[in-house]
Structure formats: structure tokens, C-alpha cells
Design a protein around this motif. Structure first.
Motif, PDB file in Angstrom:
ATOM      1  N   ARG A 113      54.176  76.527   5.771  1.00 49.36           N
ATOM      2  CA  ARG A 113      55.061  75.421   5.397  1.00 49.36           C
ATOM      3  C   ARG A 113      55.897  74.947   6.594  1.00 49.36           C
ATOM      4  N   ARG A 117      56.135  71.330   8.783  1.00 50.81           N
ATOM      5  CA  ARG A 117      57.379  70.592   9.038  1.00 50.81           C
ATOM      6  C   ARG A 117      57.574  70.338  10.526  1.00 50.81           C
ATOM      7  N   ASN A 120      55.475  67.549  11.854  1.00 47.99           N
ATOM      8  CA  ASN A 120      55.859  66.220  11.388  1.00 47.99           C
ATOM      9  C   ASN A 120      57.195  65.743  11.962  1.00 47.99           C
ATOM     10  N   ASP A 121      57.839  66.580  12.756  1.00 44.07           N
ATOM     11  CA  ASP A 121      59.148  66.225  13.325  1.00 44.07           C
ATOM     12  C   ASP A 121      59.074  66.308  14.842  1.00 44.07           C
TER      13      ASP A 121
END
Length: 228
Positions: A113, A117, A120-121
Motif C-alpha cells: 500500500r 502511495r 503516486n506522489d
């Protein structure tokens, strides 16, 4: 169990209430209410200094850190409830242990997970690249910049070497821990005036160092962000 933790937390925070010698709101309560207020405070202090009370304090401290809740109030409470050296050891050990537990959880159970994240950042990708390339040096700088405890899970997903993570956490947490504990202790114990002057200068130096470190980290991450 939840009720017991809540009661222990309330007792620990209550133990941070000072016992000033000059006229204050607490002093007014003593004058009006008499001995029960003083007696209650003494019982709270006795509770936090028992083995069971210390275990409860450490458990609550680590739980707050692992839940991403800043534990500065508990660090200040430790400065009042314990002798200075013991308070420093308890707070630092609790903080570092919680950070290491979060690191392990982020590296194992939450890894898929958190990887998603980070990918995507863009800023987090820059942090991950900096941690991968510079290891201890960038981790130490990041530790000296105030961040929410939840960042420790992300560090686990970024997977720096554990020795670098551990020692950067220990050294990076030390200035803030010392400052918080000593400030709480100084607020409840009458000290010579020069101690307060020195403490004020120390706080200014710590703030200045934090700001300068934050700017340096930001420049380094900006450079990495342009690459990723």
C-alpha cells in the motif's frame, strides 16, 4: 483495556500540572479547596513513578506515536513526573522504539500500500530517492525537521538500512527530547535566572537550526524531485 489506557493517559497529563510558589490559578484552587488538590497531584505523581505507572506511560506514548499522534504533551509530562535523567531515557527510548516498530510494519505488512502511495506522489518519490542515495546523512537531516510520526511507516517502505535508520532516529530525536523535558522541568522547579536565560538562548538556537536544516532538506529534495 481502552478505559484503563484513557485513565492512565489522563493521569500522566495531569501530573504535568506545576506546583508554583507564586500566585497562580492552581494556587488559588489550593487556597479555596485546601489540601485535596495537593493530595491529588501527589497521588498522580506517585502513580506515574511506580513500575506499573511507568509501563502504562511507555505503552500510551508508543501507542500515540504508532497512531500518528504527536506525543509532545507526554514528553513534557515525563519531565515533571520523573527525575530529569530518567525522563530523558524514558521519552527517548519510547520514541525510538515506536519509530522502529513503525519502520518494521511499513517494510512488511503495509509495504504494498505504501509503495503505491509513494509512486503516486512526486515529493515522496524524491524523498525515497534521497534516502536510497544518501542514507544516514539525509535521514539525520529529515529527523531534525518536525514531521508527524506517521512518516516512520513511509521510511520503512523506502527501506533504508536499519542501522542508518536507527542511529539517525536516535540522534535526530535527541535535541527535541532534551529541549521538551528540560523546559517542562524548568517550569516546575525554581532555578537561577541565568538558567532561564541559557534555556531561552538554547530554544532560539534549536529553532534556528531547525529552520536552516529544513531549508537545506527542501533544496536537496527539490533537486531529487526534478530527476524523478
Amino acid at each position: 483495556m481502552r478505559r484503563a489506557l484513557c485513565l492512565a493517559y489522563a493521569a500522566t497529563v495531569a501530573s504535568a500540572l506545576p506546583r508554583p510558589r507564586r500566585a497562580t490559578t492552581l494556587h488559588a484552587l489550593r487556597v479555596r479547596g485546601g489540601g485535596p488538590v495537593d493530595g491529588a497531584l501527589e497521588k498522580v505523581r506517585d502513580l506515574t513513578t511506580t513500575p506499573a505507572g511507568s509501563v502504562a506511560f511507555v505503552s500510551i506514548y508508543m501507542t500515540m506515536e504508532l497512531c500518528g499522534i504527536p506525543s509532545v504533551p507526554l514528553a513534557a509530562a515525563a519531565g515533571v513526573a520523573y527525575p530529569t535523567k530518567v525522563a530523558l531515557a524514558v521519552v527517548l527510548a519510547s520514541s525510538v522504539t515506536a519509530a522502529c516498530v513503525a519502520y518494521y510494519v511499513g517494510r512488511t505488512r503495509l509495504r504494498p500500500r505504501l509503495d503505491k502511495r509513494i509512486s503516486n506522489d512526486r515529493r515522496l518519490r524524491a524523498v525515497a530517492a534521497a534516502v536510497r542515495d544518501e542514507g544516514f546523512a539525509i535521514l539525520l537531516l529529515l529527523r531534525m525537521v518536525p514531521m508527524p510520526p506517521a512518516i516512520n511507516y513511509l521510511y520503512g517502505a523506502m527501506a533504508p538500512k536499519f542501522p542508518a535508520y536507527f542511529f539517525s532516529t536516535l540522534l535526530g530525536y535527541l535535541p527535541g527530547t532534551v529541549g521538551t523535558v528540560l523546559a517542562a522541568k524548568g517550569a516546575t522547579v525554581a532555578l537561577p535566572r541565568w538558567c532561564y536565560v541559557a534555556g531561552g538562548l538554547g530554544v532560539l538556537a534549536l529553532v534556528g537550526t531547525t529552520v536552516a536544516t529544513g531549508r537545506r532538506v527542501s533544496r536537496q529534495l527539490d533537486a531529487y524531485e526534478r530527476r524523478v
